[in-house]
Design a protein around this motif. Structure first.
Motif: not given
Length: 377
Positions: A181-190, A330-348
């Motif tokens: 709905v809000i168009g959140a990025a995968g890293v934010e969901v993760a 579980t399928v959707a969140l597995s896909a979200t994990g695979l597409s997660t930008d780890l560098a952005a996750l660390r920057r958060t």
């Protein structure tokens, strides 16, 4: 006599120029067989999804097995963690990305639609009018705190929204509903799902001790667990350790609380569309169209909930639909994990965890205070 020297022989007599030799005709080229008809655009697009979807389904199946063995963790959280770990080892290539993107968006929406099969208006009646103020009040306070504390911590809007709805409504399911709905990025969901999970574990370990310390009844603890714990697996784990009656009541409260997905997503859709139109038109007042305001998957969720309320969905199908909904998440969140930008996750950084901790405390205290004020503690 001809003036053209090329047309005279040695005697000086004019001669007729020789005709050019006839050109040989080119050899016959054998006619090639007509090529196979090209695949339609839809078939080609579907074929492009297969590699990524296969990987995601295998990962989700493994996560489901782990989630069954460790219900406190659950399949969805396991899926996103395994996806992030695989992405850290080797980032998915271009061949896998179409299927992974499809799973993280379309399958995520389908899981929310199926979630509606577990909810009905009859559950609200079963829970009782006295419990509704505790649920609604806790949600309002949580979302307000998410906005205020999140801004104070400097957390971007989408991430604080996801952590807020995940804490205030129903964990990963609410995050799954709000993210598109809000168009959140995968890293934010993760990050939001991981944050919610950490404090679910904390609630399972500490809430039963707190309930015994306060001398709470089975009914009041069930209401407390159903409003202050997020994912269903964690609600069951916390409440049943207190007592079976508390566990049964907590699950009903938790499912009723999930109905808040509807008004919250509608409100978020309105805010997002208003923001986008205002940005496009400057200071012009946006004119919202209701048809474009409501996401299609949310309409499916409403139709599924209505069908369940009317008894169209047989009771025997509820368990299977619930299992399917959890697997699709579980399928959707597995896909979200695979597409997660780890560098952005660390920057958060750790600030979202701080926000999650603050909201966990706020919701817990608010639930207890509202139960005390309404006489249900």
């Amino acid at each position: 006599m001809s003036d053209d020297p090329d047309c005279q022989d040695l005697t000086g007599l004019p001669t007729r120029p020789e005709a050019e030799p006839a050109r040989a005709s080119p050899p016959a080229v054998p006619r090639a067989k007509p090529p196979h008809p090209p695949r339609s655009r839809g078939t080609a697009a579907a074929a492009a999804l297969v590699p990524g979807l296969t990987l995601v389904l295998v990962l989700a199946a493994a996560s489901t097995v782990v989630g069954k063995a460790f219900p406190l963790v659950g399949g969805p959280v396991t899926g996103i963690v395994l996806g992030v770990l695989l992405a850290a080892l080797k980032k998915p290539g271009a061949r896998l990305r179409p299927g992974i993107g499809f799973a993280s968006k379309r399958i995520l929406q389908a899981s929310v639609v199926l979630l509606g099969s577990q909810l009905s208006l009859a559950q609200i009646v079963h829970v009782g009018v006295g419990s509704i103020p505790v649920m609604v009040g806790s949600l309002v306070v949580c979302l307000t705190a998410a906005y205020g504390i999140g801004r104070w911590l400097g957390i971007v809007g989408d991430l604080r929204t996801l952590i807020g709805v995940g804490t205030g409504i129903c964990g990963a399911s609410a995050i799954a509903a709000a993210a598109p709905v809000i168009g959140a990025a995968g890293v934010e969901v993760a990050y939001a799902v991981s944050t919610i999970f950490l404090f679910n574990v904390a609630a399972v370990l500490t809430f039963p001790l707190l309930g015994h310390l306060l001398g709470m009844s089975q009914h009041s603890f069930g209401l407390f667990a159903g409003t202050a714990v997020n994912d269903t697996s964690s609600v069951v784990a916390a409440a049943t350790s207190y007592g079976q009656t508390a566990g049964d009541y907590a699950v009903v409260v938790k499912l009723t609380r999930s109905l808040m997905i509807i008004p919250i997503c509608l409100g978020l859709a309105w805010l997002v569309r208003r923001r986008d139109r205002a940005a496009a038109q400057g200071t012009a007042r946006p004119r919202l169209q209701v048809v474009k305001l409501v996401p299609v998957f949310l309409i499916g969720f409403l139709l599924m909930t209505t069908a369940n309320s009317l008894g169209v969905i047989p009771a025997a199908a509820h368990h299977g639909l619930s299992e399917l909904s959890v697997f699709l998440i579980t399928v959707a969140l597995s896909a979200t994990g695979l597409s997660t930008d780890l560098a952005a996750l660390r920057r958060t950084g750790p600030r979202p965890l701080v926000l999650g901790a603050c909201l966990w405390v706020v919701v817990s205290v608010t639930s207890l205070v509202l139960q005390f004020l309404t006489g249900s503690l």
